[in-house]
Write an enzyme that holds these catalytic residues in place. Structure first.
Site, PDB file in Angstrom:
ATOM      1  N   LYS A  85       0.855  -1.196   0.000  1.00 26.17           N
ATOM      2  CA  LYS A  85       0.000   0.000   0.000  1.00 26.17           C
ATOM      3  C   LYS A  85       0.888   1.243   0.000  1.00 26.17           C
ATOM      4  CE  LYS A  85      -3.979   1.948   2.506  1.00 26.17           C
ATOM      5  NZ  LYS A  85      -4.866   1.790   3.670  1.00 26.17           N
ATOM      6  N   SER A 118      -9.930  -0.499   6.830  1.00 26.80           N
ATOM      7  CA  SER A 118      -9.314  -0.315   5.509  1.00 26.80           C
ATOM      8  C   SER A 118      -8.614  -1.533   4.934  1.00 26.80           C
ATOM      9  CB  SER A 118      -8.330   0.855   5.555  1.00 26.80           C
ATOM     10  OG  SER A 118      -9.039   2.061   5.532  1.00 26.80           O
ATOM     11  N   SER A 155      -9.692   1.758   2.598  1.00 30.62           N
ATOM     12  CA  SER A 155      -8.793   2.486   1.736  1.00 30.62           C
ATOM     13  C   SER A 155      -7.735   1.618   1.051  1.00 30.62           C
ATOM     14  CB  SER A 155      -8.090   3.575   2.545  1.00 30.62           C
ATOM     15  OG  SER A 155      -7.278   2.998   3.552  1.00 30.62           O
TER      16      SER A 155
END
Lengths: 500, 513
Positions: free
Chosen positions: B78, B177, B153
């Site tokens: 990420k 997330s 996210s």
């Protein structure tokens, strides 16, 4: 003193920042050493790089606890860090990690000594060195908290740029907030001196105002004498010496009184002292004061301080100046005045004590230290902390003098060598031929020679002219290159003259 | 064929020498080449030094330096996790050109375990969002249907794994997330116990809630990745030192109990583990407005577990309804402060202005997206003088109560079973029009972060539109291994979950696609 009939009292509280002498910064492993090239003592943490995290240096907590114990504070068993949010380029995260809600120490006190009966208007710049009778006064400490220092900004006006050095970013500070218990500059200086002395003895800071390792903000208000109602206070910044602090207090007191006398109000504001001009000017008013949006620092967990930790710190506390001074008088029989001076530096006191012990001559040691040593320091422009001689060397010299192995004048020369280069006094004296001529035979030969070389003077003496005796002694000293002990010379010479 | 291999098998073959690291990396880069034009999961691919790293890994594996279960495996990261020399943008214009000077601790641990960074994945800007649509750069598509969001996210990481562009990924979870995009994309995702995985190098959104965690196709793969990254780190003051023990009621397990066991032994142990296990279903998580298919799936899951000897019962966590409000108050407050370092001064975007504060203002105005600004404003307001007590302090108190409520529940239950989200993925560009509605979608995940507990999202079913969804198992602090056991057992009972497109095989056992 006001212009009208009214009398005014001054009410002063202090916020003192002290830079701690830890090896590393408060939240990262970077060195705190002063004077390195800009931005060479930095890492992702103290430059606020994304993703970096602070990790608390336990030493900082211990230093704060030590000063807290020395000032009779209560140590909070659970102390928390908070974030103080404000945008400024010297502050790389745009927040400072500080303590607001649960500071490490609270509710302490410091005893100071001030001139008894001094007026409430003492703002002379003499730093409270007035003679006269002394009285003790207690200044309460509201709290003490830990925080990180900011970086250093340099503005290059010519180039129109500003530069930031993050070497200082994250250097640990403790802020000591007093209650408004001081009434004049003498008390303020006495409080600061006391605080400084405690820090020096604890070895937690060098507390230099000029270098910024001790920073003082003065909160001052005036009120009608005897009134219980406090006036509006101002906060004075940029005070870089005790002298500046004294002047700023006097000037600010007069400024506030003048406002009140003219029917005007004192504004609550932060002012900046301009020492060159001898005036202060407003930095920001209360209306402009920022909302720092404090909240508990989520990256630094609460610090839990248990009884054992406090006791461990307590057991390591040094003997502080006052106790030491009293003990020196008691143990070594030296004058209180000497003891007070010798203990102004922990290092000097330690040198004295070791030298006194080794020599077995504490009073003579005190004399040498108070006289020669302090003079040498002053001449060299050095601090006692810079002394690095071996106490045994000083002691050997003092003993040699007492045993008559060297005369006073030569001993001073050797002492200077001991102090400056840690010379071993006995071998130095030997190498430089400074040992006293204690061989009476050799001395007698010298005397006989002098008497033979100066028949006219000898005649004068025998005719009753006593004062030429000194000249003859001088001649003998000259002949022995100063190595003879003047006392011995006196006796032998007189004997020789009488037997002529 | 690599496409039928999970990460553990891939590593075994690489270690045996039947497959080269370069071949494995080449395969995934080829997958990215073919699929990511449409799906847009990756923001940056590792390029500089990649060949050297491959060669170094290959040599390290040959010489026996790297022997771990995931040695040789490429991982998608990420884009809020700092990678030295590799752009880390947090999907924000503010950090569009930011190249970290250091590796996050988790990246260092991946490298130490012989893994390799494949690239950086898209996300909601600074991890603020539930759809990955607040990214400043691109809109990531759900591989099951590109008209739908992947969740967020950590949407890019979920898609990379779901679409077979990476065997494994790291995400971060502040309020769901990792778990929610895992659910929306049909993959497994774990939120570890707060303090179990180092946050050093994770660009902070809400420091007291953020955790990094693994995402993968199967529980076994996630377990292996979790084991590679978990553990004390002296660079993170909130990292938990020493040997951690599951605080669960039934079994005091250590984190290393499974070390050295074969996969078959582990699986066997998992099935045994659920016998007699008490599993609670908090009824507040099955509220009326939720998707009926999801609710039915929870019940089916309960039945499967009961058939294996688990004791499943409905229970209550009354404070659940305060989770979303509490979460947004605390997370925004911390975010407003955490994001203040992005001022144009030291790194990231700068709009040149003569005056300092004008530079700050313009840089931040142009650098941050709308959702990020909304949360900074909210957070600044919450922390303001006069509002702090009413909002921030009260939220802190509720957080403590929620934690206590979970602690109480874990006196009775070994774990809890809940949905991951009220439904499946929403359509693209429908969520941001009504942020409050989007926030309410976090109802099933945020309370777990507030309580600092671990939870795992495991694929469970498909809705009528053909979109996947998962179930969530929540454990007591440090009971990650127990959660992996339950999840792995459930995975076995559920049968193989379909994969996207060409990877769909429809038979075989979990872990051997």
């Amino acid at each position: 003193m006001g212009k009208g009939n009214k009398q005014y009292d001054t009410v002063i509280g202090l916020e003192v920042h002290i830079e701690l002498a830890t090896e590393t910064k408060i939240f990262c492993g970077c060195s705190t050493k002063f004077g390195a090239l800009p931005n060479t003592q930095t890492c992702p943490v103290c430059t606020g790089m994304p993703g970096s995290l602070p990790v608390l240096n336990q030493k900082v907590v211990e230093y704060a606890m030590a000063l807290g114990l020395a000032t009779n504070c209560r140590i909070n068993r659970r102390t928390l860090f908070d974030r103080k949010n404000y945008f400024y380029p010297d502050n790389p995260q745009n927040y400072q990690i500080s303590q607001l809600y649960a500071p490490v120490c609270q509710d302490g006190k410091l005893e100071i000594e001030v001139t008894a009966g001094a007026g409430k208007d003492v703002e002379s710049g003499d730093g409270g060195k007035n003679t006269g009778t002394k009285k003790r006064k207690t200044i309460r400490i509201h709290e003490m908290h830990m925080e990180e220092d900011a970086g250093k900004l340099t503005h290059d006006e010519a180039a129109g740029i500003s530069l930031v050095d993050y070497n200082r970013s994250g250097v640990p500070l403790i802020e000591i907030v007093s209650e408004p218990d001081m009434e004049n500059a003498e008390e303020v200086i006495a409080y600061l001196e006391k605080l400084r002395m405690l820090c020096l003895y604890l070895g937690i800071s060098d507390c230099k105002l000029q270098e910024g390792s001790m920073r003082v903000d003065v909160n001052l208000s005036v009120k009608e004498a005897g009134s219980d109602v406090l006036g509006t206070r101002t906060e004075m910044k940029n005070l870089n010496s005790f002298k500046a602090i004294s002047r700023a207090i006097g000037t600010e007191r007069e400024r506030q009184i003048a406002l009140l006398e003219n029917g005007k109000a004192v504004e609550q504001e932060t002012r900046r002292w301009d020492d060159a001009a001898g005036v202060s000017y407003s930095m920001r008013s209360k209306e402009d004061s920022k909302d720092y949006r404090y909240f508990p620092e989520p990256d630094v967990p609460p610090v839990l301080i248990d009884r054992e930790w406090i006791e461990a710190i307590r057991s390591r506390q040094p003997e502080f100046q006052e106790e030491k001074s009293i003990r020196f008088v008691r143990e070594y029989g030296i004058p209180a005045y000497d003891a007070d001076i010798l203990t102004q530096s922990k290092h000097l006191a330690a040198l004295f004590e070791e030298t006194a012990k080794v020599s077995g001559q504490p009073k003579k040691t005190a004399n040498w230290f108070m006289g020669e040593l302090l003079r040498l320091l002053k001449e060299a422009g050095k601090e006692p902390e810079e002394l690095s001689f071996t106490p045994k060397h000083a002691a050997d010299l003092i003993v040699a003098v007492e045993e008559g192995k060297i005369n006073q004048a030569n001993a001073k020369e050797v002492f200077a060598r001991v102090v400056s280069e840690d010379a071993e006094p006995l071998s130095y004296m030997e190498q430089h031929g400074l040992l006293s001529l204690t061989d009476e035979g050799a001395l007698q030969t010298a005397i006989d020679e002098v008497l033979a070389e100066n028949p006219a003077i000898v005649e004068e003496f025998r005719g009753g002219k006593e004062k030429v005796f000194g000249f003859l002694v001088g001649q003998v000293m000259k002949k022995t290159k100063g190595k003879a002990d003047p006392g011995t010379v006196n006796g032998l010479l007189r004997k020789s003259l009488e037997s002529l | 064929m690599i496409e039928q291999m999970d990460a553990l098998t891939l590593s075994e073959k690489i270690k045996k020498g039947t497959l080269g690291v370069a071949e494995a990396v080449g395969y995934y880069r080829d997958q990215i080449e073919r699929k990511d034009g449409e799906l847009k999961a990756f923001l940056t691919l590792a390029e500089g030094g990649l060949q050297e790293r491959i060669a170094e890994l290959q040599e390290g594996i040959r010489s026996g330096q790297y022997t771990g279960p995931l040695a040789g495996v490429p991982v998608a990261i990420k884009d809020n996790i700092c990678t030295k020399g590799l752009r880390t943008s947090c999907a924000s214009k503010m950090l569009e050109n930011f190249i970290p000077s250091y590796d996050a601790t988790v990246i260092q641990r991946l490298r130490d375990a012989g893994m390799l960074v494949l690239g950086k994945t898209n996300m909601d800007e600074f991890a603020m969002g539930s759809t990955s649509e607040t990214s400043s750069f691109q809109i990531t598509k759900n591989p099951w249907n590109p008209e739908y969001v992947p969740g967020g996210s950590s949407g890019g990481s979920a898609v990379a794994v779901a679409a077979g562009m990476a065997p494994l990924a790291l995400g971060s979870d502040t309020g769901g997330s990792i778990r929610q995009p895992a659910s929306f994309c049909g993959v497994v995702g774990l939120l570890p116990t707060y303090g179990r995985v180092s946050r050093y190098g994770l660009v902070a959104y809400a420091s007291s809630l953020d955790q990094i965690g693994p995402m993968g196709r199967t529980v076994a793969e996630c377990r292996a990745l979790y084991e590679a990254i978990a553990g004390y780190d002296e660079k993170d003051g909130t990292s938990v030192p020493g040997t951690v023990r599951c605080l669960g009621k039934m079994r005091k397990m250590t984190a290393t109990e499974y070390d050295g066991l074969s996969r078959e032994e582990k699986q066997k142990r998992c099935m045994e583990r659920i016998k007699g296990m008490r599993i609670g279903i908090p009824k507040e998580y099955l509220q009326a407005e939720m998707n009926g298919e999801v609710r039915d799936a929870i019940k089916n899951t309960a039945t499967l577990l009961e058939q294996q000897g688990a004791i499943v019962e409905e229970m209550s966590l009354p404070l659940t309804e305060y989770g979303v409000a509490t979460y947004y108050l605390l997370a925004c407050a911390e975010a407003s402060s955490n994001l203040s370092r992005f001022d144009g001064g030291k790194y990231g975007k700068r709009v040149e202005e003569k005056e300092l504060h004008a530079m700050y203002k313009k840089s931040r105005t142009e650098g941050f997206g709308e959702e990020t600004k909304r949360r900074i404003l909210l957070g600044s307001f919450i922390l303001s003088e006069g509002y702090y007590d009413a909002y921030y302090l009260k939220a802190l108190k509720v957080k403590r109560l929620i934690k206590e409520e979970y602690e109480n529940a874990f006196r009775t239950y070994d774990c809890l079973l809940t949905p991951v989200a009220p439904g499946t993925a929403p359509k693209l560009s429908t969520s941001l029009q009504n942020p409050l509605q989007m926030y309410l979608g976090d109802v099933d995940t945020v309370a777990v972060n507030l309580a600092g507990l671990p939870a795992i999202s495991v694929p469970c079913g498909m809705d009528q539109k053909g979109l996947p969804f998962g179930v969530q198992f929540i454990g007591n602090a440090f009971c990650e291994q127990l959660l992996f056991d339950v999840a792995e057992a459930y995975e076995e009972l559920r049968g193989v979950f379909p994969t996207v497109g060409e990877r769909m095989t429809g038979n075989g056992k979990a872990g051997e696609r």
